[in-house]
Design a protein around this motif. Structure first.
Motif, short mmCIF file in Angstrom:
data_model
loop_
_atom_site.label_atom_id
_atom_site.label_comp_id
_atom_site.label_asym_id
_atom_site.label_seq_id
_atom_site.Cartn_x
_atom_site.Cartn_y
_atom_site.Cartn_z
N UNK A 170 0.84 -1.20 0.00
CA UNK A 170 0.00 0.00 0.00
C UNK A 170 0.87 1.24 0.00
N UNK A 171 0.57 2.17 -0.89
CA UNK A 171 1.28 3.45 -0.94
C UNK A 171 0.29 4.54 -0.51
N UNK A 172 0.51 5.08 0.67
CA UNK A 172 -0.40 6.09 1.21
C UNK A 172 -1.29 5.50 2.27
N UNK A 173 -1.11 5.93 3.50
CA UNK A 173 -1.89 5.36 4.60
C UNK A 173 -2.67 6.46 5.31
N UNK A 174 -3.38 7.25 4.50
CA UNK A 174 -4.25 8.27 5.06
C UNK A 174 -5.58 7.66 5.46
N UNK A 188 7.60 -4.06 7.90
CA UNK A 188 6.81 -3.93 6.68
C UNK A 188 6.53 -2.47 6.31
N UNK A 189 7.06 -1.52 7.08
CA UNK A 189 6.74 -0.10 6.88
C UNK A 189 7.93 0.62 6.26
N UNK A 190 7.66 1.41 5.20
CA UNK A 190 8.68 2.25 4.56
C UNK A 190 8.11 3.65 4.39
N UNK A 191 8.99 4.60 4.11
CA UNK A 191 8.52 5.98 3.93
C UNK A 191 8.64 6.45 2.49
N UNK A 192 8.84 5.54 1.56
CA UNK A 192 9.01 5.88 0.15
C UNK A 192 8.16 4.92 -0.69
N UNK A 193 7.18 5.47 -1.41
CA UNK A 193 6.28 4.65 -2.20
C UNK A 193 6.97 3.84 -3.29
N UNK A 194 8.06 4.34 -3.80
CA UNK A 194 8.75 3.63 -4.87
C UNK A 194 9.42 2.35 -4.36
N UNK A 195 9.66 2.29 -3.04
CA UNK A 195 10.20 1.04 -2.47
C UNK A 195 9.16 -0.08 -2.55
N UNK A 196 7.89 0.30 -2.48
CA UNK A 196 6.82 -0.69 -2.64
C UNK A 196 6.82 -1.21 -4.08
N UNK A 205 1.36 4.36 10.99
CA UNK A 205 1.15 3.02 10.43
C UNK A 205 1.37 1.95 11.49
N UNK A 206 2.37 2.17 12.34
CA UNK A 206 2.64 1.21 13.43
C UNK A 206 1.42 1.06 14.34
N UNK A 207 0.74 2.17 14.61
CA UNK A 207 -0.42 2.13 15.51
C UNK A 207 -1.57 1.31 14.95
N UNK A 238 4.31 5.21 3.91
CA UNK A 238 3.73 6.48 4.34
C UNK A 238 4.82 7.28 5.03
N UNK A 239 4.75 8.60 4.92
CA UNK A 239 5.76 9.44 5.57
C UNK A 239 5.66 9.37 7.09
#
Length: 426
Positions: free
Chosen positions: A8-12, A59-67, A50-52, A44-45
């Motif tokens: 998932x890219x974007x966790x709003x 499994x968490x990154x801050x760059x969508x291109x890594x996904x 996301x952890x919460x 997500x930045x």
């Protein structure tokens, strides 16, 4: 059991909802589709947010291109907009990843380019959540109504605008007052322009028209007018004439072209869409064999939109292809779209004129000059910006002709304010 990896890219708002569903309802999804859906990466930045949600830190990154560059099978784009989002989607497709998105603006602007990339790379794009939130209207067009020629689509597909018009109708308040209430309830953004100016609905009807009529329709092909000019007086007059005002999205074929428009429209009070109130959405789709069908529900919000996103993930996991007809994937054709000057409709017209004898005769004379037939007319002694309202409904006429006639009428010395015009959808 086969496993499908999702990133998932974007966790709003919507992205968080998708994470919750994939974590909480994993068992029922697997039971229904016979596949394991693995949440493999979330970008997500705000990593702490996301952890919460219960996503393991690894499994968490801050760059969508890594996904995009990871080993996921499906990239879910939920950041919105048409810049970075487009780059993410295009890169995912070129890397052989399937894509799920809720991004109406992206597909209404760049659908042809992105679906061509999907076809060339043998992958799928699904975007049910881009129109109508949790209402499966795209799936209905693609699957349930596949045997039909689509004769008409009428939609109330922006919840914010519909809420505002509902408040104006039920409370008798102004647009500004209703917009303030929508903001307080969280239904309107700080800048509500996309909703109240009809742009959001225009993106959605462009998508539906593309699917229904087998050729790409972009946002630039849609005639758009918003609801800012509607007054409580117009809503009262509409009621007197037997109508309700809704922000209506319309798509229909006519003589080899497709008419695609979004604007305030008067609907008969007994029309089924007239009863769609508040933030609810509804889409009336008419097929040549099935007749009219109605799709109704919550058109936005975390839960219904996330539900539609996960349904798309499940469809791809089960081998179901892209959310557009095969003809669009292979041909990528444009279709002729009617210009506003070619529209034919009945109209509601509100003039603001000085309160003296002969005004109605002067207005009627010019309308008659352009062969515009008056159906009903009312003149009331209500003070309005230095004049009084003179309102009419017409029989069917050319939009172009009506605009020309109004421009001439507005030059009369008895008219004190620009005239308000609204189509009637019988």
């Amino acid at each position: 059991m086969d496993s499908v990896k999702v990133g998932i890219v974007g966790c709003g708002t919507v992205g968080s909802g998708v994470v919750k569903i994939l974590l909480q309802n994993r068992d029922i999804i697997e039971e229904r589709i016979g596949k394991k859906i693995e949440l493999s990466m979330v970008a997500d930045r705000d990593v702490e947010k996301v952890k919460k949600l219960g996503v393991p830190e690894k499994f968490i990154v801050n760059d969508g291109f890594k996904v995009v560059e990871s080993e996921v099978d499906i990239v879910v784009e939920l950041i919105g907009g048409t810049t970075v989002a487009k780059d993410i989607v295009k890169s995912a497709l070129e890397n052989g990843k399937h894509v799920v998105s809720a991004n109406k603006a992206l597909f209404a602007s760049y659908g042809e380019e992105l679906f061509s990339a999907a076809f060339e790379n043998g992958v799928s794009i699904r975007f049910e959540a881009s129109v109508g939130g949790g209402i499966p209207v795209i799936k209905a067009l693609n699957e349930g109504l596949v045997a039909n020629r689509i004769e008409k689509i009428l939609g109330i597909i922006n919840g914010t605008a519909n809420f505002i018009l509902t408040e104006m109708t039920t409370r008798g308040i102004s647009f500004e007052e209703a917009l303030k209430i929508a903001g307080e309830k969280g239904y309107a953004e700080a800048d509500p322009s996309l909703d109240v100016d009809g742009i959001d609905a225009a993106h959605k009807i462009a998508i539906l028209a593309s699917i229904a009529y087998g050729g790409w329709v972009t946002i630039n092909d849609v005639y758009v007018k918003g609801i800012r000019d509607i007054t409580p007086l117009d809503i009262d007059f509409a009621h007197e004439f037997g109508y309700r005002i809704k922000l209506l999205a319309v798509a229909k074929p006519d003589n080899g072209k497709v008419e695609v428009r979004v604007h305030p429209a008067m609907l008969p009070e007994d029309h089924i869409l007239s009863s769609v109130d508040g933030v609810f959405n509804a889409c009336l789709i008419e097929g040549d064999f099935v007749g009219p069908t109605l799709y109704y529900g919550m058109g936005a919000g975390q839960r219904p939109t996330a539900s539609a996103v996960v349904a798309d993930i499940a469809d791809i996991a089960c081998g179901r292809g892209s959310s557009v007809p095969v003809s669009l994937l292979k041909r990528g054709a444009k279709i002729p779209v009617k210009r506003p000057g070619e529209f034919v409709s009945s109209f509601y017209i509100r003039f603001t004129a000085v309160d003296k004898p002969g005004v109605l005769a002067k207005i009627s004379s010019i309308l008659g000059k352009y062969n515009i037939s008056i159906k009903m007319a009312l003149q009331k002694s209500i003070a309005l910006n230095g004049g009084v309202p003179v309102v009419m409904t017409t029989h069917e006429a050319s939009f172009k002709t009506v605009k020309v006639a109004i421009a001439e009428i507005d030059k009369l010395d008895v008219i004190v304010k620009p005239t308000f015009l609204c189509m009637i959808e019988e």
